[in-house]
Design an enzyme around this catalytic site. Structure first.
Site, mmCIF file in Angstrom:
data_model
loop_
_atom_site.group_PDB
_atom_site.id
_atom_site.type_symbol
_atom_site.label_atom_id
_atom_site.label_comp_id
_atom_site.label_asym_id
_atom_site.label_seq_id
_atom_site.Cartn_x
_atom_site.Cartn_y
_atom_site.Cartn_z
ATOM 1 N N THR A 232 -34.756 15.577 14.748
ATOM 2 C CA THR A 232 -34.228 16.461 15.795
ATOM 3 C C THR A 232 -35.354 17.284 16.412
ATOM 4 O O THR A 232 -35.101 18.295 17.051
ATOM 5 C CB THR A 232 -33.158 17.422 15.219
ATOM 6 O OG1 THR A 232 -33.727 18.137 14.105
ATOM 7 C CG2 THR A 232 -31.931 16.674 14.760
ATOM 8 N N SER A 233 -36.592 16.835 16.240
ATOM 9 C CA SER A 233 -37.744 17.614 16.707
ATOM 10 C C SER A 233 -38.322 17.066 18.001
ATOM 11 O O SER A 233 -38.011 17.543 19.082
ATOM 12 C CB SER A 233 -38.807 17.668 15.605
ATOM 13 O OG SER A 233 -39.862 18.526 15.978
ATOM 14 N N ARG A 234 -39.179 16.050 17.901
ATOM 15 C CA ARG A 234 -39.763 15.404 19.070
ATOM 16 C C ARG A 234 -39.834 13.903 18.831
ATOM 17 O O ARG A 234 -40.199 13.449 17.747
ATOM 18 C CB ARG A 234 -41.180 15.963 19.369
ATOM 19 C CG ARG A 234 -41.190 17.359 19.974
ATOM 20 C CD ARG A 234 -40.618 17.362 21.381
ATOM 21 N NE ARG A 234 -40.656 18.672 22.016
ATOM 22 C CZ ARG A 234 -39.669 19.547 21.997
ATOM 23 N NH1 ARG A 234 -38.549 19.253 21.330
ATOM 24 N NH2 ARG A 234 -39.763 20.703 22.618
ATOM 25 N N ASP A 258 -32.031 12.713 17.604
ATOM 26 C CA ASP A 258 -31.593 13.507 18.754
ATOM 27 C C ASP A 258 -32.681 13.511 19.816
ATOM 28 O O ASP A 258 -32.507 14.101 20.884
ATOM 29 C CB ASP A 258 -31.283 14.943 18.304
ATOM 30 C CG ASP A 258 -30.683 15.785 19.415
ATOM 31 O OD1 ASP A 258 -29.657 15.363 19.984
ATOM 32 O OD2 ASP A 258 -31.254 16.858 19.730
ATOM 33 N N GLU A 263 -37.498 9.456 26.169
ATOM 34 C CA GLU A 263 -36.239 10.082 26.561
ATOM 35 C C GLU A 263 -36.250 10.658 27.968
ATOM 36 O O GLU A 263 -35.180 10.839 28.570
ATOM 37 C CB GLU A 263 -35.860 11.189 25.573
ATOM 38 C CG GLU A 263 -36.760 12.416 25.601
ATOM 39 C CD GLU A 263 -36.235 13.496 24.657
ATOM 40 O OE1 GLU A 263 -35.880 14.563 25.168
ATOM 41 O OE2 GLU A 263 -36.183 13.266 23.442
#
Length: 332
Positions: A232-234, A258, A263
């Site tokens: 969920t970081s990078r 995430d 992205e």
């Protein structure tokens, strides 16, 4: 003062407009990302407000400076998309939001773990189709498992504390150990040890030259067979192709992301009527043991309030004193 926002979503307008009453700035919102092609939209703005996928490199910064911009305000914690040396060279101040509800991201990471494990997303769809079978929904007890936390800043610390509630053994890796976590029972260990012992690995470190592709073919050789990996970081912390290979071999048993390396071409957009050309994200989404969310871990009411308050406060403080209101937020 005029502030131009890039990569704007409807919720950005809602929260910034609400909190701008105390400042009286002129806010101009652009849906497009900031890059070399769109930087002209900021001409005449004393500040720009950018997000995670805006490209703030040297040519963009030079153009911003030429157009009169003095402040680059990130409405996020990460700043790997900003060339800080170029900002310093051109005399632009850079500020960010170093901590906005760390619990928001930590809780989302936990939600991904629970969803992947107990397959609640699949159960939801089954029941709606009147399928009440339990076949294929088998999970495991998180209680007593070993969880590795890579990075123990504000978010990693919040995540580690959540896992204590499940009576997990928590192993952490960071350059500097957090003494409060050590006192709570968290054991710090080298990355190789963490990878080898953890049933679940959750990434909470920043993206930089040292952490890019931290999870790759070589490091994955040292993990437990069937490990659960959460990011969920990078996106750049993970080599996507190597993770796909590890999913195919069963080395990774569960993957929750995430964030994603590419992205900026996908997330925060409705592409439901499009043919997505990114083969790797399509391959990832084809696995039954992969859960993808579109950079929503930060997305809580409390976090958005903090982001708006801190961002506008930083700009005001830089304008009046030359320093961000939260000194930890001042980068250049």
């Amino acid at each position: 003062m005029k502030i131009t926002f890039f990569s704007t979503q409807p919720y950005d307008k809602t929260f910034f407009d609400e909190h701008n009453h105390a400042y009286g700035y002129t806010l101009e919102y652009q849906d497009t990302q900031l890059n070399r092609q769109t930087v002209s939209l900021a001409e005449g703005s004393e500040a720009v407000c950018v997000f995670v996928n805006d490209k703030v490199d040297e040519p963009v910064i030079a153009a911003l400076a030429a157009g009169g911009t003095k402040i680059i305000a990130l409405r996020c914690a990460g700043f790997n998309n900003v060339d800080l040396e170029a900002a310093k060279k051109h005399g632009l101040r850079v500020c960010r939001v170093p901590a906005y509800s760390p619990e928001a991201v930590a809780e989302h990471a936990l939600a991904m773990i629970l969803t992947l494990n107990r397959k609640t997303h699949k159960a939801y769809n089954r029941v709606r189709e009147q399928n009440f079978s339990l076949n294929g929904l088998l999970g495991f007890d998180i209680h007593g498992k070993t969880v590795g936390v890579v990075g123990t800043g504000n978010i990693g610390k919040a995540f580690a504390r959540l896992l204590h509630g499940f009576n997990c053994k928590v192993i952490a890796y960071d350059i500097v150990a957090d003494e409060s976590l050590v006192r709570s029972g968290v054991q710090y260990a080298p990355l190789e040890t963490l990878l080898a012992q953890s049933d679940i690995i959750s990434l909470h470190c920043p993206l930089n030259d040292q952490t890019r592709h931290l999870i790759n073919k070589k490091t994955l050789e040292g993990v437990k067979k069937g490990v659960m990996l959460i990011n969920t970081s990078r996106g750049g912390l993970v080599c996507t192709q190597d993770v796909i290979d590890a999913l195919k071999s069963g080395t990774i048993g569960y993957l929750g992301i995430d964030v994603y390396e590419q992205e900026e071409k996908l997330f925060f957009r409705d592409l439901s009527a499009n043919i997505i050309q990114d083969d790797m994200i399509q391959r990832l989404m084809s696995f039954p043991n992969v859960l993808v969310t579109a950079h929503q871990a930060f997305f809580t009411h409390e976090a958005l309030v903090q982001i708006a308050e801190t961002t506008l406060g930083n700009i005001k403080s830089i304008t009046e004193t030359g320093e961000a209101v939260n000194k930890a937020a001042s980068l250049v």
